[in-house]
Design a protein around this motif. Structure first.
Motif, PDB file in Angstrom:
ATOM      1  N   UNK A  13       0.804  -1.223   0.000  1.00  0.00           N
ATOM      2  CA  UNK A  13       0.000   0.000   0.000  1.00  0.00           C
ATOM      3  C   UNK A  13       0.838   1.276   0.000  1.00  0.00           C
ATOM      4  N   UNK A  14       2.085   1.171   0.458  1.00  0.00           N
ATOM      5  CA  UNK A  14       2.965   2.343   0.482  1.00  0.00           C
ATOM      6  C   UNK A  14       3.821   2.458  -0.774  1.00  0.00           C
ATOM      7  N   UNK A  15       3.589   1.574  -1.752  1.00  0.00           N
ATOM      8  CA  UNK A  15       4.334   1.621  -3.010  1.00  0.00           C
ATOM      9  C   UNK A  15       5.591   0.766  -3.025  1.00  0.00           C
ATOM     10  N   UNK A  16       5.943   0.182  -1.894  1.00  0.00           N
ATOM     11  CA  UNK A  16       7.126  -0.676  -1.841  1.00  0.00           C
ATOM     12  C   UNK A  16       6.853  -1.982  -2.587  1.00  0.00           C
ATOM     13  N   UNK A  17       7.888  -2.522  -3.186  1.00  0.00           N
ATOM     14  CA  UNK A  17       7.795  -3.852  -3.779  1.00  0.00           C
ATOM     15  C   UNK A  17       7.835  -4.847  -2.622  1.00  0.00           C
ATOM     16  N   UNK A  18       6.936  -5.844  -2.635  1.00  0.00           N
ATOM     17  CA  UNK A  18       6.853  -6.827  -1.555  1.00  0.00           C
ATOM     18  C   UNK A  18       6.994  -8.232  -2.145  1.00  0.00           C
ATOM     19  N   UNK A  19       7.968  -8.963  -1.647  1.00  0.00           N
ATOM     20  CA  UNK A  19       8.108 -10.375  -1.969  1.00  0.00           C
ATOM     21  C   UNK A  19       7.522 -11.137  -0.787  1.00  0.00           C
ATOM     22  N   UNK A  31      17.681 -22.264  -3.274  1.00  0.00           N
ATOM     23  CA  UNK A  31      18.091 -21.699  -4.561  1.00  0.00           C
ATOM     24  C   UNK A  31      16.946 -20.966  -5.245  1.00  0.00           C
ATOM     25  N   UNK A  32      15.759 -21.538  -5.174  1.00  0.00           N
ATOM     26  CA  UNK A  32      14.567 -20.891  -5.733  1.00  0.00           C
ATOM     27  C   UNK A  32      14.294 -19.585  -4.985  1.00  0.00           C
ATOM     28  N   UNK A  33      14.418 -19.640  -3.651  1.00  0.00           N
ATOM     29  CA  UNK A  33      14.225 -18.442  -2.829  1.00  0.00           C
ATOM     30  C   UNK A  33      15.266 -17.381  -3.179  1.00  0.00           C
ATOM     31  N   UNK A  34      16.530 -17.773  -3.288  1.00  0.00           N
ATOM     32  CA  UNK A  34      17.599 -16.826  -3.622  1.00  0.00           C
ATOM     33  C   UNK A  34      17.363 -16.196  -4.994  1.00  0.00           C
ATOM     34  N   UNK A  35      16.940 -17.005  -5.960  1.00  0.00           N
ATOM     35  CA  UNK A  35      16.646 -16.476  -7.299  1.00  0.00           C
ATOM     36  C   UNK A  35      15.494 -15.476  -7.255  1.00  0.00           C
ATOM     37  N   UNK A  36      14.462 -15.796  -6.476  1.00  0.00           N
ATOM     38  CA  UNK A  36      13.321 -14.876  -6.352  1.00  0.00           C
ATOM     39  C   UNK A  36      13.745 -13.565  -5.699  1.00  0.00           C
ATOM     40  N   UNK A  37      14.626 -13.649  -4.700  1.00  0.00           N
ATOM     41  CA  UNK A  37      15.151 -12.428  -4.073  1.00  0.00           C
ATOM     42  C   UNK A  37      15.926 -11.587  -5.080  1.00  0.00           C
ATOM     43  N   UNK A  38      16.787 -12.234  -5.842  1.00  0.00           N
ATOM     44  CA  UNK A  38      17.588 -11.522  -6.845  1.00  0.00           C
ATOM     45  C   UNK A  38      16.690 -10.836  -7.869  1.00  0.00           C
ATOM     46  N   UNK A  39      15.674 -11.563  -8.355  1.00  0.00           N
ATOM     47  CA  UNK A  39      14.733 -10.983  -9.320  1.00  0.00           C
ATOM     48  C   UNK A  39      13.960  -9.815  -8.716  1.00  0.00           C
ATOM     49  N   UNK A  43      13.901  -6.061  -9.941  1.00  0.00           N
ATOM     50  CA  UNK A  43      12.610  -5.482 -10.313  1.00  0.00           C
ATOM     51  C   UNK A  43      12.241  -4.265  -9.499  1.00  0.00           C
ATOM     52  N   UNK A  44      12.768  -4.175  -8.281  1.00  0.00           N
ATOM     53  CA  UNK A  44      12.473  -3.017  -7.431  1.00  0.00           C
ATOM     54  C   UNK A  44      13.149  -1.772  -7.975  1.00  0.00           C
ATOM     55  N   UNK A  45      14.236  -1.960  -8.710  1.00  0.00           N
ATOM     56  CA  UNK A  45      14.923  -0.855  -9.388  1.00  0.00           C
ATOM     57  C   UNK A  45      15.162   0.346  -8.474  1.00  0.00           C
ATOM     58  N   UNK A  49      12.317  -2.713  -1.127  1.00  0.00           N
ATOM     59  CA  UNK A  49      11.897  -4.096  -1.294  1.00  0.00           C
ATOM     60  C   UNK A  49      11.721  -4.694   0.088  1.00  0.00           C
ATOM     61  N   UNK A  50      10.502  -5.129   0.376  1.00  0.00           N
ATOM     62  CA  UNK A  50      10.191  -5.751   1.655  1.00  0.00           C
ATOM     63  C   UNK A  50       9.991  -7.242   1.402  1.00  0.00           C
ATOM     64  N   UNK A  51      10.734  -8.060   2.136  1.00  0.00           N
ATOM     65  CA  UNK A  51      10.584  -9.508   2.063  1.00  0.00           C
ATOM     66  C   UNK A  51       9.698  -9.905   3.242  1.00  0.00           C
TER      67      UNK A  51
END
Length: 100
Positions: A13-19, A31-39, A43-45, A49-51
């Motif tokens: 809601x605050x505009x932050x990218x949330x994984x 490895x899947x988690x690490x790849x998703x974090x990297x992406x 993407x947050x550019x 980025x909030x995990x």
């Protein structure tokens, strides 16, 4: 056998990218988690980025390593279950941790 893990990227809601992460993170899927974090970081550019780990029931050292690798680029939202682990590991010294 791979442990169940769900990953979803969206905008808060605050505009932050949330994984948003749910399930268990262990060596079978870190490895899947690490790849998703990297992406998500890419993407947050430069945006926040909030995990969101509030729905994670288990996090082992492989999952922690993935978080440490991106500590400069993320904030973490966690519940009561993982909060002590993140503190003991020292991650709280490297990034912002929000308790849900």
């Amino acid at each position: 056998m791979t442990t169940e893990l769900t990953l979803r990227t969206g905008t808060g809601p605050d505009g932050a990218v949330v994984l948003t992460v749910a399930g268990e993170i262990d060596m079978s899927n870190a490895g899947v988690f690490a790849d998703a974090l990297t992406e998500a970081v890419a993407g947050a550019d430069g945006s926040r980025l909030v995990v969101d780990l509030t729905a994670v029931q288990y996090l082992d050292s492989a999952g922690l390593a993935a978080l440490f690798a991106q500590a400069d680029h993320i904030e973490v939202r966690t519940g009561q279950l993982l909060a002590p682990l993140l503190e003991i590991s020292g991650l709280t010294e490297l990034t912002t941790i929000h308790r849900a």
